[in-house]
Design a protein around this motif. Structure first.
Motif, PDB file in Angstrom:
ATOM      1  N   LEU A  61      -1.893   8.914  -5.533  1.00 55.01           N
ATOM      2  CA  LEU A  61      -1.987  10.344  -5.255  1.00 55.01           C
ATOM      3  C   LEU A  61      -1.671  11.173  -6.500  1.00 55.01           C
ATOM      4  O   LEU A  61      -2.281  12.218  -6.727  1.00 55.01           O
ATOM      5  CB  LEU A  61      -1.060  10.723  -4.105  1.00 55.01           C
ATOM      6  N   ALA A  62      -0.704  10.727  -7.296  1.00 57.06           N
ATOM      7  CA  ALA A  62      -0.389  11.436  -8.551  1.00 57.06           C
ATOM      8  C   ALA A  62      -1.570  11.365  -9.499  1.00 57.06           C
ATOM      9  O   ALA A  62      -1.884  12.332 -10.204  1.00 57.06           O
ATOM     10  CB  ALA A  62       0.863  10.838  -9.183  1.00 57.06           C
ATOM     11  N   LEU A 105      -2.216  15.155  -7.021  1.00 62.42           N
ATOM     12  CA  LEU A 105      -1.259  15.667  -6.046  1.00 62.42           C
ATOM     13  C   LEU A 105       0.136  15.593  -6.638  1.00 62.42           C
ATOM     14  O   LEU A 105       0.524  14.594  -7.218  1.00 62.42           O
ATOM     15  CB  LEU A 105      -1.293  14.820  -4.752  1.00 62.42           C
ATOM     16  N   ARG A 106       0.875  16.691  -6.518  1.00 63.87           N
ATOM     17  CA  ARG A 106       2.249  16.740  -7.061  1.00 63.87           C
ATOM     18  C   ARG A 106       3.221  16.720  -5.903  1.00 63.87           C
ATOM     19  O   ARG A 106       3.050  17.438  -4.918  1.00 63.87           O
ATOM     20  CB  ARG A 106       2.431  17.987  -7.903  1.00 63.87           C
ATOM     21  N   PHE A 107       4.274  15.974  -6.068  1.00 61.57           N
ATOM     22  CA  PHE A 107       5.290  15.856  -5.018  1.00 61.57           C
ATOM     23  C   PHE A 107       6.375  16.863  -5.209  1.00 61.57           C
ATOM     24  O   PHE A 107       6.917  17.110  -6.188  1.00 61.57           O
ATOM     25  CB  PHE A 107       5.883  14.442  -5.007  1.00 61.57           C
ATOM     26  N   GLN A 151       0.826  -1.207   0.000  1.00 61.35           N
ATOM     27  CA  GLN A 151       0.000   0.000   0.000  1.00 61.35           C
ATOM     28  C   GLN A 151       0.860   1.256   0.000  1.00 61.35           C
ATOM     29  O   GLN A 151       0.523   2.245  -0.651  1.00 61.35           O
ATOM     30  CB  GLN A 151      -0.946   0.002   1.199  1.00 61.35           C
ATOM     31  N   ILE A 152       1.977   1.211   0.698  1.00 64.98           N
ATOM     32  CA  ILE A 152       2.892   2.356   0.718  1.00 64.98           C
ATOM     33  C   ILE A 152       3.487   2.579  -0.666  1.00 64.98           C
ATOM     34  O   ILE A 152       3.637   3.716  -1.121  1.00 64.98           O
ATOM     35  CB  ILE A 152       3.994   2.143   1.785  1.00 64.98           C
ATOM     36  N   GLN A 153       3.802   1.501  -1.358  1.00 63.35           N
ATOM     37  CA  GLN A 153       4.364   1.629  -2.704  1.00 63.35           C
ATOM     38  C   GLN A 153       3.315   2.100  -3.707  1.00 63.35           C
ATOM     39  O   GLN A 153       3.640   2.804  -4.664  1.00 63.35           O
ATOM     40  CB  GLN A 153       4.979   0.308  -3.148  1.00 63.35           C
ATOM     41  N   GLU A 154       2.075   1.739  -3.517  1.00 58.57           N
ATOM     42  CA  GLU A 154       1.001   2.157  -4.429  1.00 58.57           C
ATOM     43  C   GLU A 154       0.533   3.587  -4.159  1.00 58.57           C
ATOM     44  O   GLU A 154      -0.041   4.222  -5.045  1.00 58.57           O
ATOM     45  CB  GLU A 154      -0.204   1.220  -4.288  1.00 58.57           C
ATOM     46  N   ALA A 155       0.768   4.102  -2.987  1.00 59.61           N
ATOM     47  CA  ALA A 155       0.237   5.408  -2.593  1.00 59.61           C
ATOM     48  C   ALA A 155       0.718   6.562  -3.473  1.00 59.61           C
ATOM     49  O   ALA A 155      -0.106   7.383  -3.898  1.00 59.61           O
ATOM     50  CB  ALA A 155       0.557   5.684  -1.132  1.00 59.61           C
TER      51      ALA A 155
END
Length: 92
Positions: free
Chosen positions: A85-86, A90-92, A77-81
């Motif tokens: 979000l993108a 959402l932009r990092f 789930q952390i890897q898919e997040a």
């Protein structure tokens, strides 16, 4: 009765017994050695409770069971997040 109520009742009984014995309200004349033990008794009980709590926490930490399936699921789930979000803008 809840655990809190049980502990409070126990402390009330111990406290009232100690108070009655140290003040002489019961008319009992205790030997000096018993009186010397009664005065620091609350401190001894507090230190003993702290040692018990520390030992309990240490034992629980030492015997903690890992949930490997849940850890793998969380890692995925952390890897898919970031991708999710993108996709949502959402932009990092």
């Amino acid at each position: 009765m809840t655990k809190l109520a049980q502990w409070l009742w126990g402390l009330a009984i111990l406290g009232s017994t100690r108070a009655a014995l140290t003040t002489g309200a019961l008319g009992l004349e205790l030997p000096l050695s018993c009186q010397e033990v009664l005065w620091p008794l609350p401190a001894y009980l507090l230190v003993s409770a702290g040692c018990y709590a520390l030992a309990t926490v240490g034992y629980r930490v030492a015997t903690f069971h890992d949930c490997k399936d849940a850890a793998r699921k969380l890692q995925s789930q952390i890897q898919e997040a970031p991708a999710d979000l993108a996709h949502r803008g959402l932009r990092f």
